[in-house]
Design an enzyme around this catalytic site. Structure first.
Site, PDB file in Angstrom:
ATOM      1  N   HIS A   1       0.818  -1.211   0.000  1.00 53.84           N
ATOM      2  CA  HIS A   1       0.000   0.000   0.000  1.00 53.84           C
ATOM      3  C   HIS A   1       0.853   1.263   0.000  1.00 53.84           C
ATOM      4  O   HIS A   1       1.963   1.274   0.506  1.00 53.84           O
ATOM      5  CB  HIS A   1      -0.895   0.045   1.244  1.00 53.84           C
ATOM      6  CG  HIS A   1      -1.798  -1.134   1.377  1.00 53.84           C
ATOM      7  ND1 HIS A   1      -2.137  -1.655   2.594  1.00 53.84           N
ATOM      8  CD2 HIS A   1      -2.441  -1.887   0.458  1.00 53.84           C
ATOM      9  CE1 HIS A   1      -2.955  -2.690   2.425  1.00 53.84           C
ATOM     10  NE2 HIS A   1      -3.146  -2.853   1.128  1.00 53.84           N
TER      11      HIS A   1
ATOM     12  N   LYS B   1       5.988   6.068   7.237  1.00 52.27           N
ATOM     13  CA  LYS B   1       5.444   5.148   8.235  1.00 52.27           C
ATOM     14  C   LYS B   1       6.549   4.661   9.172  1.00 52.27           C
ATOM     15  O   LYS B   1       7.643   4.330   8.730  1.00 52.27           O
ATOM     16  CB  LYS B   1       4.820   3.922   7.554  1.00 52.27           C
ATOM     17  CG  LYS B   1       3.627   4.239   6.686  1.00 52.27           C
ATOM     18  CD  LYS B   1       3.092   2.995   6.013  1.00 52.27           C
ATOM     19  CE  LYS B   1       1.904   3.337   5.133  1.00 52.27           C
ATOM     20  NZ  LYS B   1       1.398   2.150   4.429  1.00 52.27           N
TER      21      LYS B   1
ATOM     22  N   TYR C   1       1.502   1.369  13.748  1.00 52.90           N
ATOM     23  CA  TYR C   1       2.368   2.227  12.963  1.00 52.90           C
ATOM     24  C   TYR C   1       1.898   3.669  12.990  1.00 52.90           C
ATOM     25  O   TYR C   1       0.720   3.961  13.005  1.00 52.90           O
ATOM     26  CB  TYR C   1       2.549   1.717  11.530  1.00 52.90           C
ATOM     27  CG  TYR C   1       1.297   1.526  10.730  1.00 52.90           C
ATOM     28  CD1 TYR C   1       0.911   2.466   9.781  1.00 52.90           C
ATOM     29  CD2 TYR C   1       0.511   0.396  10.880  1.00 52.90           C
ATOM     30  CE1 TYR C   1      -0.223   2.296   9.017  1.00 52.90           C
ATOM     31  CE2 TYR C   1      -0.622   0.207  10.124  1.00 52.90           C
ATOM     32  CZ  TYR C   1      -0.985   1.157   9.192  1.00 52.90           C
ATOM     33  OH  TYR C   1      -2.123   0.974   8.448  1.00 52.90           O
TER      34      TYR C   1
ATOM     35  N   ASP D   1      -6.535  -6.308  -1.934  1.00 53.61           N
ATOM     36  CA  ASP D   1      -5.137  -6.646  -2.179  1.00 53.61           C
ATOM     37  C   ASP D   1      -4.967  -7.726  -3.248  1.00 53.61           C
ATOM     38  O   ASP D   1      -3.935  -7.787  -3.906  1.00 53.61           O
ATOM     39  CB  ASP D   1      -4.440  -7.049  -0.885  1.00 53.61           C
ATOM     40  CG  ASP D   1      -4.183  -5.855   0.019  1.00 53.61           C
ATOM     41  OD1 ASP D   1      -4.260  -4.710  -0.464  1.00 53.61           O
ATOM     42  OD2 ASP D   1      -3.901  -6.066   1.210  1.00 53.61           O
TER      43      ASP D   1
END
Length: 183
Positions: free
Chosen positions: A62, A72, A132, A170
């Site tokens: 992603h 991130k 995250y 996905d």
């Protein structure tokens, strides 16, 4: 904290110090002051957490398009993952290459994935929890991805394609060759 660059130097492994005694442990998992002292200048604005019940759960690859692109900082509070970052920065000497690392609660390590990388992971243990931090807010309109097992990427995932647990989204992501020039 210790900071180590991976084979693509913009992706870094970070290991915060952990202080333990008979009661357990204490760790400062993020400190803006420590990050700035290490030359890591990020303004995190949101924390996300996921739980993956099964081994072989794949989340990714992603990324978000500008102006909602995100750096991130990923850590695991329970279990372990194989974390993958794919360089999608057109013109980068490492464009199309990836790096991966095992991130786990036991190792007490984190991975810093900067803007311009597609990011994903596969769980290595049951009931894995990932937290995250990101430097921009989520925008569904700017949300994009790459096919996790695109053979052109050559990622050595720890799960066979027919055994991976994936979201419908996905399963249908485009291949790297179809990627636009966003970064």
């Amino acid at each position: 904290m210790d900071v180590v660059s991976l084979d693509i130097p913009d992706v870094k492994i970070i290991r915060p110090k952990k202080f333990g005694d008979h009661r357990g442990f204490f760790s400062e998992t993020y400190s803006r002051k420590a990050f700035e002292a290490a030359g890591l200048l990020y303004d995190f604005v949101q924390d996300n957490q996921s739980l993956s019940a099964e081994v072989g759960t794949v989340r990714g690859l992603h990324f978000q398009l500008p102006p909602f692109a995100q750096d991130k900082l990923v850590r695991v509070v329970k279990g372990a993952i194989l974390d993958v970052a794919v360089d999608i920065r057109k013109g980068s000497p490492t464009y199309g290459r990836h790096v991966s690392a095992v991130i786990s609660a036991e190792e007490w390590n984190q991975i810093l994935v900067p803007i311009g990388f597609a990011h994903g992971f596969c769980t290595l243990e049951p009931n894995t929890e990932v937290i995250y931090k990101v430097t921009n807010f989520y925008s569904a309109e700017h949300d994009r991805g790459l096919l996790w097992n695109d053979p052109d990427l050559g990622i050595d995932w720890p799960v066979a394609a027919d055994k991976a647990l994936l979201s419908d989204k996905d399963r249908k992501q485009p291949r790297f060759a179809e990627l636009g020039d966003w970064f």
